[in-house]
Motif scaffolding. Structure first.
Motif, PDB file in Angstrom:
ATOM      1  N   CYS A 115     -23.289   8.977 -88.459  1.00  0.00           N
ATOM      2  CA  CYS A 115     -24.594   8.331 -88.374  1.00  0.00           C
ATOM      3  C   CYS A 115     -24.503   7.139 -87.425  1.00  0.00           C
ATOM      4  O   CYS A 115     -23.873   6.123 -87.739  1.00  0.00           O
ATOM      5  CB  CYS A 115     -25.071   7.875 -89.747  1.00  0.00           C
ATOM      6  SG  CYS A 115     -26.741   7.185 -89.705  1.00  0.00           S
ATOM      7  N   LEU A 118     -28.750   3.877 -88.596  1.00  0.00           N
ATOM      8  CA  LEU A 118     -29.247   4.018 -89.965  1.00  0.00           C
ATOM      9  C   LEU A 118     -30.548   3.245 -90.100  1.00  0.00           C
ATOM     10  O   LEU A 118     -30.612   2.049 -89.822  1.00  0.00           O
ATOM     11  CB  LEU A 118     -28.214   3.495 -90.962  1.00  0.00           C
ATOM     12  CG  LEU A 118     -28.552   3.659 -92.443  1.00  0.00           C
ATOM     13  CD1 LEU A 118     -28.636   5.141 -92.805  1.00  0.00           C
ATOM     14  CD2 LEU A 118     -27.505   2.958 -93.310  1.00  0.00           C
ATOM     15  N   THR A 121     -32.472   4.161 -95.662  1.00  0.00           N
ATOM     16  CA  THR A 121     -31.509   5.103 -96.247  1.00  0.00           C
ATOM     17  C   THR A 121     -31.445   6.407 -95.462  1.00  0.00           C
ATOM     18  O   THR A 121     -30.765   7.347 -95.870  1.00  0.00           O
ATOM     19  CB  THR A 121     -31.901   5.411 -97.704  1.00  0.00           C
ATOM     20  OG1 THR A 121     -33.227   5.959 -97.740  1.00  0.00           O
ATOM     21  CG2 THR A 121     -31.848   4.147 -98.556  1.00  0.00           C
ATOM     22  N   THR A 122     -32.152   6.445 -94.312  1.00  0.00           N
ATOM     23  CA  THR A 122     -32.204   7.651 -93.492  1.00  0.00           C
ATOM     24  C   THR A 122     -31.446   7.462 -92.190  1.00  0.00           C
ATOM     25  O   THR A 122     -31.538   6.404 -91.563  1.00  0.00           O
ATOM     26  CB  THR A 122     -33.666   8.027 -93.166  1.00  0.00           C
ATOM     27  OG1 THR A 122     -34.390   8.183 -94.390  1.00  0.00           O
ATOM     28  CG2 THR A 122     -33.726   9.317 -92.371  1.00  0.00           C
ATOM     29  N   CYS A 123     -30.708   8.483 -91.762  1.00  0.00           N
ATOM     30  CA  CYS A 123     -30.002   8.422 -90.482  1.00  0.00           C
ATOM     31  C   CYS A 123     -30.980   8.777 -89.369  1.00  0.00           C
ATOM     32  O   CYS A 123     -31.460   9.917 -89.296  1.00  0.00           O
ATOM     33  CB  CYS A 123     -28.814   9.379 -90.481  1.00  0.00           C
ATOM     34  SG  CYS A 123     -27.829   9.276 -88.966  1.00  0.00           S
ATOM     35  N   GLN A 126     -27.773  10.715 -85.075  1.00  0.00           N
ATOM     36  CA  GLN A 126     -26.445  11.132 -85.489  1.00  0.00           C
ATOM     37  C   GLN A 126     -25.679  11.798 -84.349  1.00  0.00           C
ATOM     38  O   GLN A 126     -26.267  12.329 -83.413  1.00  0.00           O
ATOM     39  CB  GLN A 126     -26.529  12.076 -86.681  1.00  0.00           C
ATOM     40  CG  GLN A 126     -27.247  13.377 -86.412  1.00  0.00           C
ATOM     41  CD  GLN A 126     -27.343  14.259 -87.650  1.00  0.00           C
ATOM     42  OE1 GLN A 126     -27.096  13.815 -88.766  1.00  0.00           O
ATOM     43  NE2 GLN A 126     -27.674  15.524 -87.468  1.00  0.00           N
TER      44      GLN A 126
END
Length: 223
Positions: A115, A118, A121-123, A126
């Protein structure tokens, strides 16, 4: 010759943004057990991320004429994220000399994206592991019934064989893009070596889902 006790060595390896070029073995993990304060075995602290494993000069010259990116024996929880395993000078005839990205025996590990960004809480961005122009991408086997392996969201490009698991349990292979190379023969008897994207031998309790596999004829299959 390696003169050490395979069951009593090992340790912690943490690598980020490294380069391993024309190595017989880039990184070797030998048997190691990380334990908590109560003596329970927990995941190792080792990881390899955003690192390049490069073959660029033909066969390495060892007994099998192969180069290995990462090898693992009897370790738990190794994280492999966002790396590149590539052969820049692959043989067009002796495919079996083109190297192997990851080889594991009785090892619990994950091959997943890194990741880079960030967002909460979401990438948001990537970096995927990429295996390209190799004989095998990932070759893992187990003699123990509780080995779990996760190989998710990776790119396998023009490898003769993408992923093989032998005797493993509770493993995941999900959302990988896999293209395989051509059929070839070896030896004076022209023994056939068939390409494949994913091969499971005596594996159980596995999840193989949402992988896209394309062969040398550009025919695509989805698991």
């Amino acid at each position: 010759k390696l003169n050490f006790n395979w069951g009593a060595t090992g340790g912690i390896i943490q690598i980020d943004q490294g380069i391993f070029s024309n190595c017989f073995t880039g990184v070797r993990f030998i048997s190691y057990k990380n334990k908590d304060g109560f003596g329970n075995i927990i995941k190792d602290r080792s990881f390899i991320s955003r690192t390049n494993f490069i073959l660029s000069s033909g066969p390495i010259g060892n007994v099998d004429n192969k180069g290995f990116g990462i090898t693992m024996f009897s370790v738990k929880g190794i994280s492999i994220q966002g790396n590149t395993f590539i052969n820049l000078a692959p043989s067009s005839t002796a495919f079996e000399t083109n190297g192997i990205g990851i080889v594991a025996v009785d090892a619990d590990f994950e091959v997943v994206p890194y990741c880079a960004v960030l967002s909460g809480t979401t990438c948001a961005s990537q970096i995927k592991n990429r295996f390209q122009n190799l004989y095998y991408g990932v070759d893992a086997s187990a003699t123990l019934p509780t080995i779990g392996i996760k190989i998710n969201d990776n790119e396998f490009i023009n490898n003769n064989r993408g992923i093989v698991l032998r005797g493993t349990s509770f493993s995941q292979i999900m959302r990988n893009n896999i293209t395989v190379g051509e059929f070839f023969t070896i030896g004076p008897l022209f023994k056939p070596v068939y390409p494949y994207g994913i091969y499971l031998d005596a594996a159980n309790a596995y999840v193989v889902q949402s992988n896209t596999i394309t062969n040398a004829l550009a025919t695509t299959f989805v698991t």
